[in-house]
Write a protein that holds these residues in place. Structure first.
Motif, PDB file in Angstrom:
ATOM      1  N   UNK A  68     -19.870  23.687  24.861  1.00 42.84           N
ATOM      2  CA  UNK A  68     -18.623  24.262  24.362  1.00 42.84           C
ATOM      3  C   UNK A  68     -18.852  25.722  24.046  1.00 42.84           C
ATOM      4  N   UNK A  69     -17.807  26.518  24.137  1.00 44.16           N
ATOM      5  CA  UNK A  69     -17.979  27.936  23.817  1.00 44.16           C
ATOM      6  C   UNK A  69     -18.242  28.139  22.335  1.00 44.16           C
ATOM      7  N   UNK A  97     -14.003  36.538  22.179  1.00 48.57           N
ATOM      8  CA  UNK A  97     -14.017  37.488  23.290  1.00 48.57           C
ATOM      9  C   UNK A  97     -13.024  37.068  24.361  1.00 48.57           C
ATOM     10  N   UNK A  98     -12.956  35.746  24.628  1.00 47.51           N
ATOM     11  CA  UNK A  98     -12.047  35.267  25.670  1.00 47.51           C
ATOM     12  C   UNK A  98     -10.600  35.507  25.272  1.00 47.51           C
ATOM     13  N   UNK A 103     -20.652  37.884  27.112  1.00 49.71           N
ATOM     14  CA  UNK A 103     -19.661  36.818  26.988  1.00 49.71           C
ATOM     15  C   UNK A 103     -20.227  35.428  27.228  1.00 49.71           C
ATOM     16  N   UNK A 104     -21.235  35.326  28.088  1.00 45.25           N
ATOM     17  CA  UNK A 104     -21.834  34.054  28.493  1.00 45.25           C
ATOM     18  C   UNK A 104     -20.812  33.119  29.126  1.00 45.25           C
ATOM     19  N   UNK A 105     -19.772  33.692  29.700  1.00 51.00           N
ATOM     20  CA  UNK A 105     -18.738  32.899  30.352  1.00 51.00           C
ATOM     21  C   UNK A 105     -19.127  32.606  31.800  1.00 51.00           C
ATOM     22  N   UNK A 106     -18.759  31.431  32.304  1.00 49.01           N
ATOM     23  CA  UNK A 106     -19.070  31.109  33.702  1.00 49.01           C
ATOM     24  C   UNK A 106     -18.468  32.112  34.683  1.00 49.01           C
ATOM     25  N   UNK A 107     -17.277  32.640  34.367  1.00 47.72           N
ATOM     26  CA  UNK A 107     -16.660  33.606  35.270  1.00 47.72           C
ATOM     27  C   UNK A 107     -17.505  34.846  35.442  1.00 47.72           C
ATOM     28  N   UNK A 108     -18.173  35.284  34.370  1.00 46.37           N
ATOM     29  CA  UNK A 108     -19.056  36.446  34.464  1.00 46.37           C
ATOM     30  C   UNK A 108     -20.237  36.140  35.382  1.00 46.37           C
TER      31      UNK A 108
END
Length: 844
Positions: A168-169, A176-177, A355-360
């Motif tokens: 989970x984020x 940030x999102x 961000x550690x987001x998958x999109x990045x």
């Protein structure tokens, strides 16, 4: 409490020698940056061709102006803007579909390479299928835009994807999102502070330089040699044939280049196809747009890692001031995008770390995949990509330990899905090459890919010698060091037919100081052997201007090489190399690492180390594989600027002398923004030397061309290419649809009906070694009736194999036109008796 206070005092006393040492080191590094700029100004005045030097360039702005739309028809400009807007909009929708919430300008600039690459790969597949027509191009564009719009709307308002490699984020990632990516630290300038004033001046200079780049790119015709061969020449062929023209043979020019990745040429062909009308404005506009995006990404990257607007602005101005960067953002070539993709790669890593987001992670992996469609060398991005992934795992403590985190990541289906999809996207052109030519990177490494089609290794060796002779890489200088190292007494003549390259890696390393910094001397006494100059000689040379055109007196130290260091400076010599020293030693002084911005520590470490590795790999390419041209490693500019920001940061946050050293560096950066930055942007590189035409002097330093935007192509091309233009004009106007035997490979300057047949084409090679009359018959049987002899022909010595000089001596070449060192002949059969031409008719 007193005990703790005494302990703190003892620690401070123990650290005092370290602090003093680092303060001295910081001062020396700043002094080096200052001297590098001073040296640049004092020793490169010949580049300006103006006795007033710097002031003379800007005084040229005061002359009269004449404006024309000859090179920028309004409808063509509108078409180019529509194509670019569609590409950027497509990229924006992709980023938003990936849950990336970036500052609006960062979003636009990152969207440019993403949209350019994803759409370009799709259109490559369409063009490979020989289906590049207006209807199919519009259908594919609408399909891609519609799909991206649907994906963006589907993601809108939905919960964010899980943060990368976590279930989970975290709350920080969720914030940030929701709020968008902004810098962790948004420092406010003090009113009327020096840094605020600097920021505004730096931004204005960057804007002015970019405006000058657009001015030259859009209002003047293309003059870059490689663009006239490939990027525009091949792009026009693709547009006209609705497919990629196929030619597989180890022939200098289009033969080798036809199988290079063609993302940039595809963009030009597709954009013209959309409107069913060829225009090179699409590519001439795309290159400076890539320059603006590169500047912005340098700014956003350095702001993220240092949390300082002044450091970010200084780094951006430093990046924008490099002469080679200015040149390759003006010329319509894929090297503008090589610069863009390298810095976009670094910025994508920064937002991934933050961000550690998958999109990045998707964008970070997508950029190397797209880059492989620009040129073969961009595949090198996969090495720092893997390095960045490993550093990501190490710095984010996934699995609580590096090896557990490594195992966790490399067993995730998401990781492998993204990686394998991007590998598949990156490989389409290479699969095409393998199927059609037997070599995925045709025509290189034939010793590995032994099934390469129509491969003559002798031609490749001769081509390498031609590249060496024409090049500006470290290769030439390394050969001079070989001459010195072996006590030859005299420098070998590069133009000698028997010249053989002898320099090794040792000689390239010996030449490095001279090559990157530009000041070196040789010494000869009493006609003895030439030896390398001493450090005393180097310092003397640094402190005064040397006239390399003057014959040296006996015992005098002399310059022995026309230096190329100005092309990548003052960035590399003045900041990049000193920054490496600073970043290695300055963290010793404080565990907090550069002041109060500790939250960016992990981002900073990963980005700086990965950028440094990318720079090292590009340098290794030039030192170990190809030392011919500096432009081959032009992508180094963005990552090198990011690393160079470390010198600014070390002085700003660490040294007790920072209040003096940091402003000093900022002043130096501003001066560099003026010269070479703004001055070179105004003069530019499309017109490189003074020329008298129709009784009028046109000099880059006087801005004579700059003040006449829209100048007629004939005038501008005559100014740049001189006598060459007369030959081109005659061939286009008088010969019509013709096959022209030549070493000339600038296809774009000829009418599409003119077919250039090269002296080292595979079919022509079959006539090598035949008797003179049989060679003539062989050419005439293939409907080749004209031969254009150019000066560059003799730098590719394999051309002599056809025996055209023997044919000329046998009287089987009828002179048609001579223009300077260019000679056009009609090939005549042995049965014919060529008429004796009137010498006056040979000139045009």
């Amino acid at each position: 409490m007193d005990h703790l206070h005494d302990s703190e005092k003892r620690i401070r006393r123990a650290m005092r020698p370290v602090a003093v040492t680092l303060g001295v080191m910081a001062s020396l590094l700043v002094l080096w940056a200052v001297l590098t700029w001073i040296y640049f100004v004092r020793t490169n005045h010949h580049l300006i061709h103006n006795e007033h030097q710097l002031l003379g360039v800007f005084s040229g702005l005061l002359g009269s102006y004449r404006f024309s739309l000859a090179q920028t028809p309004p409808f063509a400009v509108l078409q180019a803007l529509i194509a670019a807007s569609m590409t950027i909009g497509f990229g924006v929708m992709i980023l938003r579909a990936l849950d990336l919430r970036l500052p609006w300008f960062a979003e636009l600039t990152l969207a440019w390479p993403v949209g350019f690459g994803v759409s370009g790969i799709a259109f490559e597949l369409l063009t490979m299928a020989r289906l590049l027509y207006p209807v199919t191009a519009w259908i594919l564009w609408f399909a891609m835009l519609g799909g991206a719009w649907w994906a963006m709307r589907w993601r809108h308002g939905r919960p964010p994807w899980s943060s990368l490699f976590r279930e989970t984020p975290s709350s920080a990632v969720r914030q940030i999102w929701v709020e968008g990516l902004t810098s962790w630290s948004e420092p406010k300038f003090k009113p009327f502070s020096f840094e605020k004033s600097f920021w505004w001046i730096a931004i204005v200079l960057v804007v002015l330089i970019n405006c000058a780049i657009f001015w030259h790119a859009v209002f003047f015709p293309e003059t870059y040699w490689d663009s006239l061969i490939l990027y525009l020449g091949y792009g026009r062929m693709t547009f006209l044939q609705h497919a990629f023209p196929f030619k597989a043979e180890a022939q200098v020019g289009i033969g080798l280049g036809a199988n290079y990745p063609h993302l940039f040429s595809t963009y030009g062909a597709v954009s013209s196809t959309l409107f069913n009308s060829w225009s090179d404005l699409h590519q001439r506009l795309a290159a400076p747009l890539a320059g603006v995006a590169s500047c912005a990404l340098v700014y956003f990257t350095t702001r993220e890692i240092w949390g300082s607007h002044s450091i970010a602005a200084a780094t951006m101005l430093l990046f924008r001031s490099v002469p080679n960067g200015i040149a390759y953002n003006t010329w319509a070539s894929d090297y503008a995008f090589a610069i863009l993709f390298c810095i976009a790669f670094v910025y994508a890593l920064a937002i991934l770390m933050k961000t550690r987001l998958p999109g990045a992670f998707v964008v970070y992996t997508l950029i190397p995949a797209i880059g492989m469609h620009l040129n073969y060398l961009m595949g090198i991005l996969w090495v720092p990509w893997l390095f960045g992934v490993l550093l990501y795992i190490r710095r984010t403590n996934i699995g609580k330990s590096f090896f557990k985190g490594l195992r966790h990541v490399f067993t995730m289906r998401f990781f492998w899905a993204v990686f394998l999809v991007c590998i598949a996207l990156s490989s389409t052109w290479y699969i095409r090459n393998w199927v059609l030519t037997g070599n995925p990177v045709y025509s290189f490494f034939p010793e590995i890919f032994t099934k390469s089609t129509r491969m003559n290794t002798e031609v490749l060796r001769s081509a390498e010698l031609e590249w060496f002779r024409n090049g500006d890489g470290i290769g030439k200088l390394a050969e001079r060091y070989y001459d010195i190292d072996n006590d030859l007494g005299e420098f070998r003549d590069f133009e000698d037919d028997d010249f053989q390259r002898q320099a090794t890696l040792k000689h390239r390393l010996q030449a490095s100081f001279n090559f990157w910094n530009g000041f070196e001397v040789a010494f000869r006494r009493n006609d003895g052997p030439i030896i390398a100059g001493s450090w005393i000689g180097r310092i003397k040379h640094l402190l005064k201007v040397w006239d390399s055109d003057t014959e040296p007196e006996e015992g005098e130290e002399i310059l022995f090489y026309g230096k190329q260091s100005w092309k990548m400076n003052p960035l590399l010599a003045g900041f990049f190399f000193p920054a490496i020293i600073a970043l290695l030693y300055f963290p010793m002084i404080s565990r907090e690492e550069f002041g109060e911005y500790n939250k960016t520590r992990d981002v900073r470490i990963v980005v700086l180390w990965t950028s440094g590795l990318l720079c090292l790999l590009l340098l290794a390419y030039m030192y170990l594989l190809a030392d011919f041209y500096l432009y081959q490693i032009i992508g180094i500019l963005g990552p090198a600027a990011v690393v160079s920001s470390g010198l600014l940061a070390c002085c700003h946050y660490q040294s007790k002398l920072g209040k003096v050293l940091f402003p000093t560096l900022l002043v130096v950066v501003l001066l560099q923004g003026i010269l070479p930055g703004l001055a070179f942007a105004l003069m530019n590189f499309k017109l490189t030397h003074p020329q008298v035409l129709y009784g009028q002097l046109y000099a880059p330093s006087n801005l004579d061309a700059f003040r006449q935007p829209g100048m007629e192509s004939e005038v501008f091309l005559r100014l740049q290419f001189g006598d060459d233009y007369d030959i081109w004009e005659y061939v286009n106007d008088e010969l019509g649809e013709v096959k022209l035997l030549t070493h000339e490979n600038r296809h774009y300057v000829f009418d599409p009906e003119v077919s250039l047949v090269h002296l080292d084409d595979w079919d022509i090679q079959q006539a090598w070694g035949l008797p003179t009359e049989e060679v003539v018959e062989y050419l005439l049987e293939r409907d080749i009736h004209y031969y254009l002899r150019t000066p560059n022909e003799f730098r590719h010595k394999i051309n002599a194999r056809l025996g055209m000089e023997g044919i000329r001596r046998a009287g089987l070449l009828e002179p048609v036109l001579s223009s300077g060192d260019n000679h056009l002949y009609r090939i005549v059969s042995p049965e014919e008796t060529p008429p004796t031409p009137n010498p006056g008719e040979l000139k045009r």
